[in-house]
Design a protein around this motif. Structure first.
Motif, PDB file in Angstrom:
ATOM      1  N   THR A  98       0.826  -1.203   0.085  1.00 33.02           N
ATOM      2  CA  THR A  98       0.002   0.085   0.312  1.00 33.02           C
ATOM      3  C   THR A  98       0.946   1.219   0.116  1.00 33.02           C
ATOM      4  O   THR A  98       1.866   1.424   1.027  1.00 33.02           O
ATOM      5  N   ARG A  99       0.603   2.065  -0.893  1.00 30.82           N
ATOM      6  CA  ARG A  99       1.287   3.519  -0.927  1.00 30.82           C
ATOM      7  C   ARG A  99      -0.052   4.851  -0.855  1.00 30.82           C
ATOM      8  O   ARG A  99      -0.818   4.622  -1.611  1.00 30.82           O
ATOM      9  N   VAL A 100       0.376   5.604  -0.104  1.00 32.41           N
ATOM     10  CA  VAL A 100      -0.254   6.814   0.158  1.00 32.41           C
ATOM     11  C   VAL A 100       0.558   7.889  -0.406  1.00 32.41           C
ATOM     12  O   VAL A 100       1.885   7.889   0.063  1.00 32.41           O
ATOM     13  N   ARG A 101      -0.144   8.672  -1.077  1.00 29.99           N
ATOM     14  CA  ARG A 101       0.452   9.927  -1.745  1.00 29.99           C
ATOM     15  C   ARG A 101      -0.303  11.110  -1.178  1.00 29.99           C
ATOM     16  O   ARG A 101      -1.538  10.980  -1.317  1.00 29.99           O
ATOM     17  N   LEU A 102       0.310  12.184  -0.725  1.00 31.11           N
ATOM     18  CA  LEU A 102      -0.344  13.183  -0.318  1.00 31.11           C
ATOM     19  C   LEU A 102       0.286  14.776  -0.139  1.00 31.11           C
ATOM     20  O   LEU A 102       1.629  14.253  -0.186  1.00 31.11           O
ATOM     21  N   THR A 103      -0.372  15.687  -0.134  1.00 18.06           N
ATOM     22  CA  THR A 103       0.286  16.939   0.046  1.00 18.06           C
ATOM     23  C   THR A 103       0.898  17.238   1.162  1.00 18.06           C
ATOM     24  O   THR A 103       0.341  16.682   2.243  1.00 18.06           O
ATOM     25  N   PRO A 104       1.713  18.197   1.514  1.00 20.51           N
ATOM     26  CA  PRO A 104       2.217  18.629   2.634  1.00 20.51           C
ATOM     27  C   PRO A 104       1.124  19.197   3.681  1.00 20.51           C
ATOM     28  O   PRO A 104       1.228  18.773   4.714  1.00 20.51           O
ATOM     29  N   ALA A 105       0.030  19.786   3.078  1.00 26.98           N
ATOM     30  CA  ALA A 105      -0.865  20.287   3.762  1.00 26.98           C
ATOM     31  C   ALA A 105      -1.718  19.278   4.394  1.00 26.98           C
ATOM     32  O   ALA A 105      -2.160  19.134   5.812  1.00 26.98           O
ATOM     33  N   VAL A 106      -2.012  17.871   3.490  1.00 25.93           N
ATOM     34  CA  VAL A 106      -2.713  16.882   4.171  1.00 25.93           C
ATOM     35  C   VAL A 106      -1.736  16.150   5.228  1.00 25.93           C
ATOM     36  O   VAL A 106      -2.295  15.761   6.319  1.00 25.93           O
ATOM     37  N   ALA A 107      -0.488  16.138   4.966  1.00 28.33           N
ATOM     38  CA  ALA A 107       0.375  15.393   5.896  1.00 28.33           C
ATOM     39  C   ALA A 107       0.391  16.223   7.189  1.00 28.33           C
ATOM     40  O   ALA A 107       0.304  15.515   8.365  1.00 28.33           O
ATOM     41  N   ALA A 108       0.317  17.487   7.311  1.00 27.63           N
ATOM     42  CA  ALA A 108       0.542  18.166   8.639  1.00 27.63           C
ATOM     43  C   ALA A 108      -1.217  17.854   9.209  1.00 27.63           C
ATOM     44  O   ALA A 108      -1.142  17.955  10.353  1.00 27.63           O
ATOM     45  N   SER A 109      -2.164  18.018   8.375  1.00 28.22           N
ATOM     46  CA  SER A 109      -3.481  18.017   9.051  1.00 28.22           C
ATOM     47  C   SER A 109      -3.670  16.465   9.832  1.00 28.22           C
ATOM     48  O   SER A 109      -4.352  16.292  10.837  1.00 28.22           O
ATOM     49  N   LEU A 110      -2.867  15.589   9.344  1.00 30.55           N
ATOM     50  CA  LEU A 110      -2.905  14.443   9.875  1.00 30.55           C
ATOM     51  C   LEU A 110      -2.024  14.000  11.056  1.00 30.55           C
ATOM     52  O   LEU A 110      -1.769  12.960  11.556  1.00 30.55           O
ATOM     53  N   GLY A 111      -1.168  14.774  11.104  1.00 27.95           N
ATOM     54  CA  GLY A 111       0.118  14.883  12.153  1.00 27.95           C
ATOM     55  C   GLY A 111       0.938  13.829  11.936  1.00 27.95           C
ATOM     56  O   GLY A 111       1.691  13.192  12.769  1.00 27.95           O
ATOM     57  N   LEU A 112       1.245  13.622  10.578  1.00 26.23           N
ATOM     58  CA  LEU A 112       2.338  12.750  10.170  1.00 26.23           C
ATOM     59  C   LEU A 112       3.766  13.321  10.146  1.00 26.23           C
ATOM     60  O   LEU A 112       3.944  14.381   9.614  1.00 26.23           O
ATOM     61  N   ASP A 113       4.838  12.562  10.863  1.00 20.19           N
ATOM     62  CA  ASP A 113       6.153  13.054  10.939  1.00 20.19           C
ATOM     63  C   ASP A 113       7.063  12.260  10.093  1.00 20.19           C
ATOM     64  O   ASP A 113       6.733  10.953  10.158  1.00 20.19           O
ATOM     65  N   GLU A 114       7.988  12.946   9.458  1.00 18.07           N
ATOM     66  CA  GLU A 114       8.805  12.245   8.870  1.00 18.07           C
ATOM     67  C   GLU A 114       9.738  11.115   9.607  1.00 18.07           C
ATOM     68  O   GLU A 114      10.240  11.596  10.582  1.00 18.07           O
ATOM     69  N   GLY A 115       9.967  10.110   9.116  1.00 15.11           N
ATOM     70  CA  GLY A 115      10.423   8.886   9.661  1.00 15.11           C
ATOM     71  C   GLY A 115       9.818   8.165  10.814  1.00 15.11           C
ATOM     72  O   GLY A 115      10.414   7.078  11.115  1.00 15.11           O
ATOM     73  N   ARG A 116       8.677   8.514  11.039  1.00 10.80           N
ATOM     74  CA  ARG A 116       8.110   8.000  12.088  1.00 10.80           C
ATOM     75  C   ARG A 116       7.226   6.659  11.783  1.00 10.80           C
ATOM     76  O   ARG A 116       6.629   6.824  10.505  1.00 10.80           O
ATOM     77  N   PRO A 117       7.482   5.577  12.300  1.00 13.38           N
ATOM     78  CA  PRO A 117       6.554   4.523  11.974  1.00 13.38           C
ATOM     79  C   PRO A 117       4.997   4.469  11.867  1.00 13.38           C
ATOM     80  O   PRO A 117       4.740   4.976  12.805  1.00 13.38           O
ATOM     81  N   VAL A 118       4.336   4.160  10.933  1.00  8.86           N
ATOM     82  CA  VAL A 118       2.986   4.361  10.896  1.00  8.86           C
ATOM     83  C   VAL A 118       2.408   3.218   9.926  1.00  8.86           C
ATOM     84  O   VAL A 118       2.977   2.891   9.095  1.00  8.86           O
ATOM     85  N   ASP A 119       1.209   2.436  10.801  1.00 10.77           N
ATOM     86  CA  ASP A 119       0.832   1.246  10.033  1.00 10.77           C
ATOM     87  C   ASP A 119      -0.617   1.683   9.306  1.00 10.77           C
ATOM     88  O   ASP A 119      -0.947   2.891   9.504  1.00 10.77           O
ATOM     89  N   GLU A 120      -1.143   0.772   8.737  1.00  7.65           N
ATOM     90  CA  GLU A 120      -2.213   1.430   7.676  1.00  7.65           C
ATOM     91  C   GLU A 120      -3.362   1.606   8.812  1.00  7.65           C
ATOM     92  O   GLU A 120      -4.194   2.437   8.759  1.00  7.65           O
ATOM     93  N   THR A 121      -3.569   0.685   9.818  1.00 11.91           N
ATOM     94  CA  THR A 121      -4.666   0.907  10.936  1.00 11.91           C
ATOM     95  C   THR A 121      -4.522   2.351  11.209  1.00 11.91           C
ATOM     96  O   THR A 121      -5.636   3.013  11.612  1.00 11.91           O
ATOM     97  N   ASP A 122      -3.219   2.511  11.941  1.00 14.54           N
ATOM     98  CA  ASP A 122      -3.181   3.886  12.531  1.00 14.54           C
ATOM     99  C   ASP A 122      -3.499   5.160  11.471  1.00 14.54           C
ATOM    100  O   ASP A 122      -3.848   6.103  11.862  1.00 14.54           O
ATOM    101  N   PHE A 123      -2.930   4.936  10.155  1.00 10.49           N
ATOM    102  CA  PHE A 123      -3.396   5.777   9.005  1.00 10.49           C
ATOM    103  C   PHE A 123      -4.608   6.032   9.099  1.00 10.49           C
ATOM    104  O   PHE A 123      -5.106   7.501   8.981  1.00 10.49           O
ATOM    105  N   ARG A 124      -5.548   4.988   8.901  1.00  6.96           N
ATOM    106  CA  ARG A 124      -7.121   5.159   8.674  1.00  6.96           C
ATOM    107  C   ARG A 124      -7.771   5.702   9.780  1.00  6.96           C
ATOM    108  O   ARG A 124      -8.584   6.516   9.585  1.00  6.96           O
TER     109      ARG A 124
END
Length: 240
Positions: A50-76
């Motif tokens: 599974t590959r997710v592509r998103l803009t920087p604005a969406v990444a920020a709104s989801l609180g995603l940090d570079e290099g942090r392990p995230v699984d699909e359950t957490d992402f959803r």
């Protein structure tokens, strides 16, 4: 297995993207070139990557940090908490290298031919005999880049049309057969004919359909296409 045009488009890194986070077979990529309507997309290949592509604005709104392990359950869960809604996934089908060669070695079925503006009356009668839902799902249009029709006893009973997709070398196609004429191979013949047309002009055929459209899934298999995976995109009504 699949032509390089397909695998490169979906799986090769983009010059405007970089890995953000993920774990193992799940990865999130931040892409600065995504259009607003595709500010978040989600591809899951047939082998489970599974590959997710998103803009920087969406990444920020989801609180995603570079290099942090995230699984699909957490992402959803983050998607749900943020109010971001996906539109609903489509199957993606393509010809494998092997099936592509078999396709190119065939000729069009005698019932099939390209359609032009001179077929407007026959196409209008075809549209009048189809349901609004079928027309909306199939998205076949006489003014598309390529249009083919199948005839039975002089009547246009099935149509396939195609257009270049998102400024890529992929050509997205739809096909619709009127209910009384289904199960006779018309869709198969059309998909294969219009796919040869695309390949001869440097485009790779792409067949998409909704996950619950079982008849369309069956038509894809009958035409010799293989499922590459599923693709979803943020809903147009989703607020952020």
């Amino acid at each position: 297995m699949f032509p390089s045009v397909v695998s490169d488009f979906w799986l090769s890194p983009s010059p405007t993207s970089r890995p953000l986070c993920g774990d193992g077979t799940f990865g999130v990529f931040m892409d600065t070139a995504l259009a607003e309507g595709e500010r978040l997309t989600l591809l899951t290949t047939a082998d489970g990557e599974t590959r997710v592509r998103l803009t920087p604005a969406v990444a920020a709104s989801l609180g995603l940090d570079e290099g942090r392990p995230v699984d699909e359950t957490d992402f959803r869960q983050r998607l749900e908490s943020s109010g971001i809604v996906l539109h609903g996934a489509d199957h993606l089908f393509y010809f494998t290298d092997e099936n592509r060669q078999a396709l190119l070695g065939e000729s069009d079925d005698p019932s099939v031919r390209p359609l032009t503006k001179t077929d407007a009356e026959a196409f209008g009668q075809f549209e009048g005999a189809a349901s609004e839902k079928d027309l909306d799902d199939a998205y076949v249009e006489l003014d598309h880049w390529a249009v083919y029709g199948a005839f039975e006893d002089g009547r246009l009973v099935s149509v396939a049309s195609m257009y270049p997709w998102n400024d890529t070398p992929l050509a997205d196609l739809g096909v619709l057969t009127l209910p009384p004429y289904r199960g006779k191979g018309h869709a198969r013949h059309l998909v294969r004919a219009i796919s040869r047309h695309a390949l001869a002009r440097g485009f790779e055929p792409q067949y998409r359909c909704q996950l619950d459209n079982h008849a369309s899934v069956a038509a894809a298999g009958s035409a010799g296409l293989t499922r590459f995976g599923t693709w979803d995109v943020v809903s147009p009504d989703s607020g952020m």
